[in-house]
Scaffold this motif. Structure first.
Motif, short mmCIF file in Angstrom:
data_model
loop_
_atom_site.label_atom_id
_atom_site.label_comp_id
_atom_site.label_asym_id
_atom_site.label_seq_id
_atom_site.Cartn_x
_atom_site.Cartn_y
_atom_site.Cartn_z
N HIS A 1 -5.47 -5.58 6.13
CA HIS A 1 -6.56 -6.51 5.85
C HIS A 1 -6.05 -7.60 4.92
CE1 HIS A 1 -10.10 -8.22 3.85
NE2 HIS A 1 -10.65 -8.05 5.04
N HIS A 2 -6.22 -8.85 5.37
CA HIS A 2 -5.86 -10.02 4.58
C HIS A 2 -7.16 -10.65 4.11
CE1 HIS A 2 -4.40 -14.02 3.55
NE2 HIS A 2 -3.16 -13.58 3.67
N PRO A 3 -7.29 -10.93 2.81
CA PRO A 3 -8.54 -11.52 2.33
C PRO A 3 -8.74 -12.94 2.87
CG PRO A 3 -6.91 -11.47 0.58
CD PRO A 3 -6.32 -10.74 1.75
N ASP A 4 -10.00 -13.37 2.90
CA ASP A 4 -10.32 -14.71 3.38
C ASP A 4 -9.92 -15.79 2.39
OD1 ASP A 4 -11.40 -13.67 5.73
OD2 ASP A 4 -13.39 -13.47 4.84
N GLY A 5 -10.04 -15.52 1.11
CA GLY A 5 -9.75 -16.51 0.08
C GLY A 5 -8.31 -16.46 -0.39
N THR A 6 -8.10 -16.88 -1.65
CA THR A 6 -6.75 -16.92 -2.21
C THR A 6 -6.47 -15.77 -3.18
OG1 THR A 6 -7.46 -18.39 -3.98
CG2 THR A 6 -6.59 -19.43 -1.97
N SER A 7 -7.42 -14.86 -3.34
CA SER A 7 -7.21 -13.72 -4.24
C SER A 7 -6.84 -12.48 -3.43
CB SER A 7 -8.49 -13.44 -5.03
OG SER A 7 -8.33 -12.23 -5.77
N PRO A 8 -5.78 -11.77 -3.85
CA PRO A 8 -5.39 -10.56 -3.13
C PRO A 8 -6.16 -9.32 -3.57
CG PRO A 8 -3.87 -10.94 -4.92
CD PRO A 8 -4.84 -12.10 -4.92
N TYR A 9 -7.05 -9.48 -4.56
CA TYR A 9 -7.65 -8.33 -5.22
C TYR A 9 -8.96 -7.86 -4.59
CZ TYR A 9 -4.59 -10.13 -8.90
OH TYR A 9 -3.51 -10.60 -9.60
N THR A 10 -9.10 -6.54 -4.58
CA THR A 10 -10.40 -5.92 -4.32
C THR A 10 -11.02 -5.69 -5.69
OG1 THR A 10 -9.69 -4.84 -2.28
CG2 THR A 10 -11.53 -3.83 -3.46
N PRO A 11 -12.29 -6.06 -5.88
CA PRO A 11 -12.91 -5.79 -7.18
C PRO A 11 -12.87 -4.29 -7.48
CG PRO A 11 -14.24 -7.31 -5.89
CD PRO A 11 -13.17 -6.79 -4.98
N PRO A 12 -12.31 -3.90 -8.63
CA PRO A 12 -12.09 -2.48 -8.89
C PRO A 12 -13.35 -1.65 -9.12
CG PRO A 12 -11.37 -3.79 -10.76
CD PRO A 12 -11.73 -4.76 -9.67
N ILE A 13 -14.40 -2.22 -9.68
CA ILE A 13 -15.59 -1.41 -9.96
C ILE A 13 -16.29 -0.97 -8.67
CG2 ILE A 13 -17.84 -1.32 -11.12
CD1 ILE A 13 -15.36 -1.06 -12.98
N PRO A 14 -16.56 -1.85 -7.71
CA PRO A 14 -17.14 -1.35 -6.46
C PRO A 14 -16.23 -0.34 -5.75
CG PRO A 14 -17.40 -3.73 -6.59
CD PRO A 14 -16.51 -3.31 -7.74
N LEU A 15 -14.91 -0.57 -5.82
CA LEU A 15 -13.97 0.38 -5.21
C LEU A 15 -14.06 1.73 -5.91
CD1 LEU A 15 -11.64 1.03 -3.27
CD2 LEU A 15 -10.07 0.02 -4.95
N TYR A 16 -14.08 1.70 -7.23
CA TYR A 16 -14.19 2.94 -8.01
C TYR A 16 -15.47 3.69 -7.66
CZ TYR A 16 -14.99 5.90 -12.11
OH TYR A 16 -15.26 6.95 -12.95
N LEU A 17 -16.59 2.99 -7.60
CA LEU A 17 -17.86 3.64 -7.29
C LEU A 17 -17.87 4.25 -5.89
CD1 LEU A 17 -20.30 1.08 -8.95
CD2 LEU A 17 -19.65 3.35 -9.80
N LEU A 18 -17.27 3.56 -4.92
CA LEU A 18 -17.18 4.13 -3.56
C LEU A 18 -16.29 5.36 -3.52
CD1 LEU A 18 -17.08 1.03 -1.21
CD2 LEU A 18 -18.68 2.93 -1.12
N VAL A 19 -15.16 5.30 -4.20
CA VAL A 19 -14.27 6.46 -4.24
C VAL A 19 -15.00 7.64 -4.88
CG1 VAL A 19 -12.14 7.39 -5.23
CG2 VAL A 19 -12.13 5.11 -4.18
N CYS A 20 -15.72 7.39 -5.95
CA CYS A 20 -16.49 8.46 -6.60
C CYS A 20 -17.52 9.03 -5.63
CB CYS A 20 -17.18 7.95 -7.86
SG CYS A 20 -16.07 7.68 -9.25
N GLN A 21 -18.24 8.16 -4.95
CA GLN A 21 -19.27 8.60 -4.02
C GLN A 21 -18.67 9.46 -2.90
OE1 GLN A 21 -21.10 5.54 -1.61
NE2 GLN A 21 -23.02 6.69 -1.52
N LEU A 22 -17.58 9.01 -2.32
CA LEU A 22 -16.99 9.74 -1.20
C LEU A 22 -16.34 11.05 -1.60
CD1 LEU A 22 -15.49 6.78 0.84
CD2 LEU A 22 -17.47 8.19 1.44
N THR A 23 -15.90 11.15 -2.86
CA THR A 23 -15.28 12.39 -3.32
C THR A 23 -16.28 13.31 -4.00
OG1 THR A 23 -14.61 11.34 -5.40
CG2 THR A 23 -12.99 11.33 -3.59
N GLY A 24 -17.51 12.86 -4.19
CA GLY A 24 -18.53 13.69 -4.82
C GLY A 24 -18.37 13.82 -6.32
N ILE A 25 -17.66 12.88 -6.93
CA ILE A 25 -17.43 12.90 -8.38
C ILE A 25 -18.33 11.85 -9.03
CG2 ILE A 25 -15.72 12.56 -10.22
CD1 ILE A 25 -15.09 14.95 -8.40
N ALA A 26 -19.04 12.22 -10.07
CA ALA A 26 -19.89 11.28 -10.78
C ALA A 26 -19.04 10.25 -11.51
CB ALA A 26 -20.79 12.01 -11.77
N PRO A 27 -19.37 8.96 -11.38
CA PRO A 27 -18.62 7.93 -12.13
C PRO A 27 -18.74 8.20 -13.63
CG PRO A 27 -20.12 6.92 -10.55
CD PRO A 27 -20.43 8.39 -10.58
#
Length: 139
Positions: A102-128
């Motif tokens: 996946h190549h981002p549309d803009g000029t930033s290579p970053y995924t925002p870490p907080i939404p990523l963290y929350l999704l990882v927590c949700q999928l693993t069943g771990i409370a943030p």
């Protein structure tokens, strides 16, 4: 598979040198990396679920077993990424020949870490969990 190393602050990738070499994820030309680069990896079984649910996506890399998201350096500060996620400082990961999926549309290579963290927590069943800031009062 990367072997997570537990620490109070985060989980970081530690490859067995005799089994796998290491590689640094290459940022595509034209993307700005002024914040430095780290990576968050998850087992491939979580990859499509996370990618489809993120509101903003940066560079995403994958091999047969792991998917990796570029995040700004220090995205593990005051966060404990839940297992089986791995946090890789400097975006240096075990060399399993990851490819950019996946190549981002803009000029930033970053995924925002907080939404990523929350999704990882949700999928693993771990409370943030992260420490609350100290609040002072001046009366």
């Amino acid at each position: 598979m990367p072997v997570p190393r537990r620490s109070p602050e985060s989980h970081r990738v530690q490859a067995h040198p005799r089994e796998l070499g290491a590689t640094r994820l290459a940022v595509p030309v034209g993307l700005h990396t002024g914040l430095g680069c780290d990576a968050v990896g998850v087992p491939a079984r979580f990859g499509f679920k996370i990618l489809s649910r993120l509101p903003a996506k940066g560079c995403v890399y994958a091999d047969s077993d792991w998917w990796w998201w570029l995040v700004p350096a220090g995205s593990d500060h005051d966060l404990t990424w839940p297992l089986p996620a791995c946090y890789a400082r400097g975006a240096e990961i075990p060399d399993r020949r990851p490819r950019l999926i996946h190549h981002p549309d803009g000029t930033s290579p970053y995924t925002p870490p907080i939404p990523l963290y929350l999704l990882v927590c949700q999928l693993t069943g771990i409370a943030p969990s992260w420490p609350a800031p100290s609040v002072g009062s001046a009366l």
